[in-house]
Scaffold this motif. Sequence first.
Motif, PDB file in Angstrom:
ATOM      1  N   ASN A 188     -23.851  -8.820 -21.835  1.00 17.07           N
ATOM      2  CA  ASN A 188     -24.632  -9.865 -21.169  1.00 17.07           C
ATOM      3  C   ASN A 188     -23.926 -11.197 -21.421  1.00 17.07           C
ATOM      4  OD1 ASN A 188     -27.243  -8.654 -20.007  1.00 17.07           O
ATOM      5  ND2 ASN A 188     -27.130  -7.700 -22.033  1.00 17.07           N
ATOM      6  N   VAL A 189     -24.626 -12.305 -21.197  1.00 22.40           N
ATOM      7  CA  VAL A 189     -24.026 -13.631 -21.424  1.00 22.40           C
ATOM      8  C   VAL A 189     -24.901 -14.434 -22.380  1.00 22.40           C
ATOM      9  CG1 VAL A 189     -22.680 -13.760 -19.299  1.00 22.40           C
ATOM     10  CG2 VAL A 189     -25.099 -14.378 -19.245  1.00 22.40           C
ATOM     11  N   ILE A 190     -25.428 -13.784 -23.382  1.00 23.06           N
ATOM     12  CA  ILE A 190     -26.290 -14.438 -24.368  1.00 23.06           C
ATOM     13  C   ILE A 190     -25.464 -15.433 -25.177  1.00 23.06           C
ATOM     14  CG2 ILE A 190     -27.770 -14.045 -26.375  1.00 23.06           C
ATOM     15  CD1 ILE A 190     -28.281 -11.221 -25.197  1.00 23.06           C
ATOM     16  N   GLU A 191     -25.999 -16.649 -25.348  1.00 22.17           N
ATOM     17  CA  GLU A 191     -25.284 -17.710 -26.046  1.00 22.17           C
ATOM     18  C   GLU A 191     -25.840 -18.016 -27.435  1.00 22.17           C
ATOM     19  OE1 GLU A 191     -25.338 -21.002 -23.405  1.00 22.17           O
ATOM     20  OE2 GLU A 191     -23.938 -20.105 -21.958  1.00 22.17           O
ATOM     21  N   GLU A 192     -27.125 -17.769 -27.647  1.00 23.53           N
ATOM     22  CA  GLU A 192     -27.707 -18.054 -28.957  1.00 23.53           C
ATOM     23  C   GLU A 192     -28.785 -17.035 -29.300  1.00 23.53           C
ATOM     24  OE1 GLU A 192     -31.058 -21.343 -27.534  1.00 23.53           O
ATOM     25  OE2 GLU A 192     -29.256 -22.003 -28.604  1.00 23.53           O
ATOM     26  N   LEU A 193     -29.027 -16.892 -30.614  1.00 27.09           N
ATOM     27  CA  LEU A 193     -30.018 -15.935 -31.112  1.00 27.09           C
ATOM     28  C   LEU A 193     -31.231 -16.709 -31.624  1.00 27.09           C
ATOM     29  CD1 LEU A 193     -27.660 -13.514 -33.067  1.00 27.09           C
ATOM     30  CD2 LEU A 193     -28.352 -13.417 -30.672  1.00 27.09           C
ATOM     31  N   PRO A 194     -32.412 -16.438 -31.096  1.00 23.40           N
ATOM     32  CA  PRO A 194     -33.609 -17.183 -31.518  1.00 23.40           C
ATOM     33  C   PRO A 194     -34.128 -16.716 -32.868  1.00 23.40           C
ATOM     34  CG  PRO A 194     -34.205 -15.543 -29.892  1.00 23.40           C
ATOM     35  CD  PRO A 194     -32.706 -15.490 -30.006  1.00 23.40           C
ATOM     36  N   SER A 195     -34.948 -17.555 -33.484  1.00 26.89           N
ATOM     37  CA  SER A 195     -35.538 -17.215 -34.783  1.00 26.89           C
ATOM     38  C   SER A 195     -36.660 -16.191 -34.655  1.00 26.89           C
ATOM     39  CB  SER A 195     -36.090 -18.484 -35.448  1.00 26.89           C
ATOM     40  OG  SER A 195     -37.085 -19.075 -34.611  1.00 26.89           O
TER      41      SER A 195
END
Length: 548
Positions: A188-195
Amino acid sequence: MRIKCEMDVVNRVLPSMNVKKGGKACHTQLSIGRKPQSDNKEGVLFIMACTAKDRNGTKFQIRDNVEQIFAKFINEGKATIRLKDPPQDLCLCKADPLQLKNFLTLIRKASLGENIDKINLSTLAPASNKSVDKPKTKMSVTSRKDYPLTKSFPSQLEYLHVSQCRMKKIDSRIFQLKKLQHLDLRENVIEELPSTFSQLENLQELILCYTGSYKILYFLQADPLQLKNFLTLIRKASLGENIDKINLSTLAPASNKSVDKPKTKMSVTSRKDYPLTKSFPSQLEYLHVSQCRMKKIDSRIFQLKKLQHLDLRENVIEELPSTFSQLENLQELILCANKIQNLPSSLCLLPKWKQFLSLLDLSNNGITLLPVQLCELDNLVTLKVDENKLETFPPTIGRLKRLKYLSASQNQIKTLPCSFMQLRLEHLDLFNNPFADDTKSDLEETEWQAPSLVECCARMIRKNRLPYSEEDLHTHLCRYLDSARLCWCGGFCFERCVRATASFSLKTLSPTVSAVDMRGRTDVPILLFLCSPQCQRKYKTNPYAYWR
C-alpha cells in the motif's frame, strides 16, 4: 435473550448402550423465550437452539427440567447445562463470558420458577442465516474494488490481509477488531502508523512491507547473542556514537551459502555419499546415517548443538562414547542393527537425556544387560530392544512412568521383575522369549537372617536414590549397588531376601499385547524378592496383593 456460541449435545444414555457419539461442536444461536402463541406471563419458557442445519431450532423446557449447571470455566466462555428430559448435556464453548453469565442466571431463575416478567425475552422464531452461520475469521482483500467501503469488517476476524488498495492511512475500523491476531497491509502507500494500534490487544503478527517510505526489518530465529550485539551496534550508529574500534563488514554481494535457508535435515544411506571432506550443516535437527560401515560415531556429529533426531541404524558401531553429553537437545536415538554390546550407565544419567530423550532403539545388537540407570530416563516413551541377548529387565523398570511402547522380542528373557507390573503401556511385544510353559506360584522356605551392615547401607542408598559412580566408590561396591533386587513392597534387598515366582497376564498392562509364543500365550512368570519376614507373611496371605 440470545447468545451465540458453539454447542455440542451429549446424550447421557448412549454410553450405557455401548454407543459412542462422535459429535462435534457447531455454531449455535441460543434463545430463551416463550412460543409465539403463548401468553407472555403464563406461557412455558424454553431454551431454543438454532444451527445452520436446523434453523427452526430445537426447544428444551426450562421449568423443573434443569438438573444442574456446570460453570467452573465460565470466564473462558464454557459451561454445561444438564437437562432431565431428554437426558442430555448442552456443552457450550466460545461464548462471550459476560453474556453467558447473564444467560445462565436467567436459566437458573426460570428453572426455580422465579418471577422474570421484567426481563425482555426473545421470540422463539427460526433464526436467520446470518445468526447461525459460523463467524468469519479470515478475510483477504487484494484489490481496491473489493475493499468494504459501505460494509463493516466481520467482528470476529483473526486474520486480515489488505494489499494493493493504495491505502494512505490505516482504516480506523480495523482497530475495532478486538480478536485480530494477524494483520497484513503489504503493498500500500501507508506513510505513518497511528497510536491506535494499542487497541489491537491480541495482535501477534504485523506485516507492513512495501508501504510507502517505511522499511520494516524482521529478525526471526536469529542467534540471541549475535542479535543483541547487532542491535546494540545499530543503536550506537544511529545516535552517532564512535564505533571505529569495531570490525565492520565489507558491503559486498552475499554468496549463495550465506543467504540460502539453513539445512535442518540430512540423510546419508551409502558410504560414497558420506561427507568426509565437508562438515555437517551446523543447523541440523534430523540426521540419518545408515549402511556406511561406521565403527565409531563421527566426532563432528557431537558438535551439532540443535540435533534432535539421530538415526545411525545398520552400521557396525561397537561402543557409545561419553561425548553424547554434548547433544543437549537430543530427543530420539536410533542405533538398531549395530554391534553394541552394552549401554553405558553414564549416558543414562546425563541430565539432558533424563529430561528430553523420548525414544531409544537398540534393536538387533548384542546387548546382554540393560543398566539399572536406564530407569532414570524420566521422559522415555518408546524403548526397543528386540533381537538382543537380554535375560531380564532392570529391577526398577516400573519407574519409567511415561513409557508407552516397549518391544523386546527374540531375546533370552525367562522371567520379568515384579516392578514390570507398574508399567502402563499402549503396546507391548515380548514374542519369542523362552518363558516357562507352566508357571506356578513358588515361595522359598528359609530362615531369616539379619542383613549385614554393608547391605543396610546399600539399601538406604538405593531407597533414597542417592547418585553414585566409580569416582565416589570402589568398582566392586558400584557393581554391588547395581545388583539390587526390588522387593514386592517397593524396597530394595541384596543377599538377605526370599525368592518367589508367580504367574502374571500381560493383558493387564496394555490393550495391545503380542503373544509370547506361537500358541498365543500371554501369561508369563514374574520373579519376586521379599526383603523381610513381614513381606513374606503378606505374600503368603495374598500373593496377588501389590500394596505399594
